[in-house]
Design a protein around this motif. Sequence first.
Motif, PDB file in Angstrom:
ATOM      1  N   ALA A  86      -6.232  -4.797  -4.858  1.00 41.78           N
ATOM      2  CA  ALA A  86      -5.502  -3.789  -6.039  1.00 41.78           C
ATOM      3  C   ALA A  86      -5.358  -3.531  -7.883  1.00 41.78           C
ATOM      4  N   GLY A  87      -6.283  -4.262  -8.633  1.00 43.18           N
ATOM      5  CA  GLY A  87      -6.683  -4.541  -9.438  1.00 43.18           C
ATOM      6  C   GLY A  87      -5.135  -4.253  -9.983  1.00 43.18           C
ATOM      7  N   MET A  88      -3.831  -5.158  -9.671  1.00 40.69           N
ATOM      8  CA  MET A  88      -2.747  -5.419 -10.467  1.00 40.69           C
ATOM      9  C   MET A  88      -2.801  -7.250 -10.965  1.00 40.69           C
ATOM     10  N   ASP A 139      -5.361 -11.728  -2.053  1.00 38.64           N
ATOM     11  CA  ASP A 139      -5.835 -10.844  -2.214  1.00 38.64           C
ATOM     12  C   ASP A 139      -5.031  -9.608  -1.629  1.00 38.64           C
ATOM     13  N   ILE A 140      -4.149  -9.233  -2.223  1.00 40.33           N
ATOM     14  CA  ILE A 140      -3.815  -7.915  -2.605  1.00 40.33           C
ATOM     15  C   ILE A 140      -4.080  -7.335  -3.646  1.00 40.33           C
ATOM     16  N   ARG A 172       0.110  -0.441  -3.027  1.00 40.75           N
ATOM     17  CA  ARG A 172       0.617   0.845  -1.337  1.00 40.75           C
ATOM     18  C   ARG A 172      -0.329  -0.143  -0.367  1.00 40.75           C
ATOM     19  N   GLU A 173      -1.612   1.031  -0.804  1.00 37.84           N
ATOM     20  CA  GLU A 173      -2.578   0.569   0.563  1.00 37.84           C
ATOM     21  C   GLU A 173      -2.991  -0.816   0.429  1.00 37.84           C
ATOM     22  N   ALA A 174      -3.509  -1.886  -0.403  1.00 45.03           N
ATOM     23  CA  ALA A 174      -4.213  -3.265  -0.272  1.00 45.03           C
ATOM     24  C   ALA A 174      -2.797  -3.551   0.943  1.00 45.03           C
ATOM     25  N   ALA A 175      -1.484  -3.628   0.325  1.00 44.95           N
ATOM     26  CA  ALA A 175      -0.296  -3.866   0.843  1.00 44.95           C
ATOM     27  C   ALA A 175      -0.455  -3.714   2.397  1.00 44.95           C
TER      28      ALA A 175
END
Length: 213
Positions: A49-51, A44-45, A25-28
């Motif tokens: 986020a490490g996903m 990049d998102i 959420r924060e990365a987006a």
Amino acid sequence: MRKREFNYRALIGEDNPLLRYRELREAAIDEFSQRRYGDASLNDILKKAGMSKGSFYHHFGDKFGLYVAMMDLITQKKLSFFYPLLEQGLDTSDFFGTLKLAMRATTEFMLADERMHHLSNRLMEEDDHFRGQLFGCFGVDYYQSFNDWVYQAVQSGEIDSRYPPEFVVKVVEIMFANVHKLLSAGDPEHLLETACQVIDVIQHGISSKKGDA
């Protein structure tokens, strides 16, 4: 085999997966508040986020799904600042007074998280087709609702009929989108006062001389 169509509406509300993935959420929000949708980098998102891509596509479908989920959370956050105003109803008999209340809510929203304010501005920069797709997922077009309110104010005589409603809408949109450029750091109440002065300028102008009727 035809790819299964993703249900973007399922991303909205209590089951919004972004409620469980804070880093995503924060990365987006970081990425989309800095770049328009087409320029934002999903890679990049996800990296920030490490996903994994597999997990992401399972929960969100694609980049647009992530945008829908993010805008759902931001819309609810922004509406929380407007609830007192919405409960009173948008009063077209006092257009400028109501506009000041809306400006106050917008400024408070901006002060809570400036990224969200910039993200709202990015959305205004998107083309009508993209915004239509997005609002189609929510079932509500907030921009059209605002446009309708302005048209009603013109019909009621609150806004001079010499000015086309479309022009008034654009002026107000630009004002709301750029209010942060008019505000300097300082006490929040001073910022709100400055924001309301913008409404006064629109209503009364900046000339010290009254023109002929």
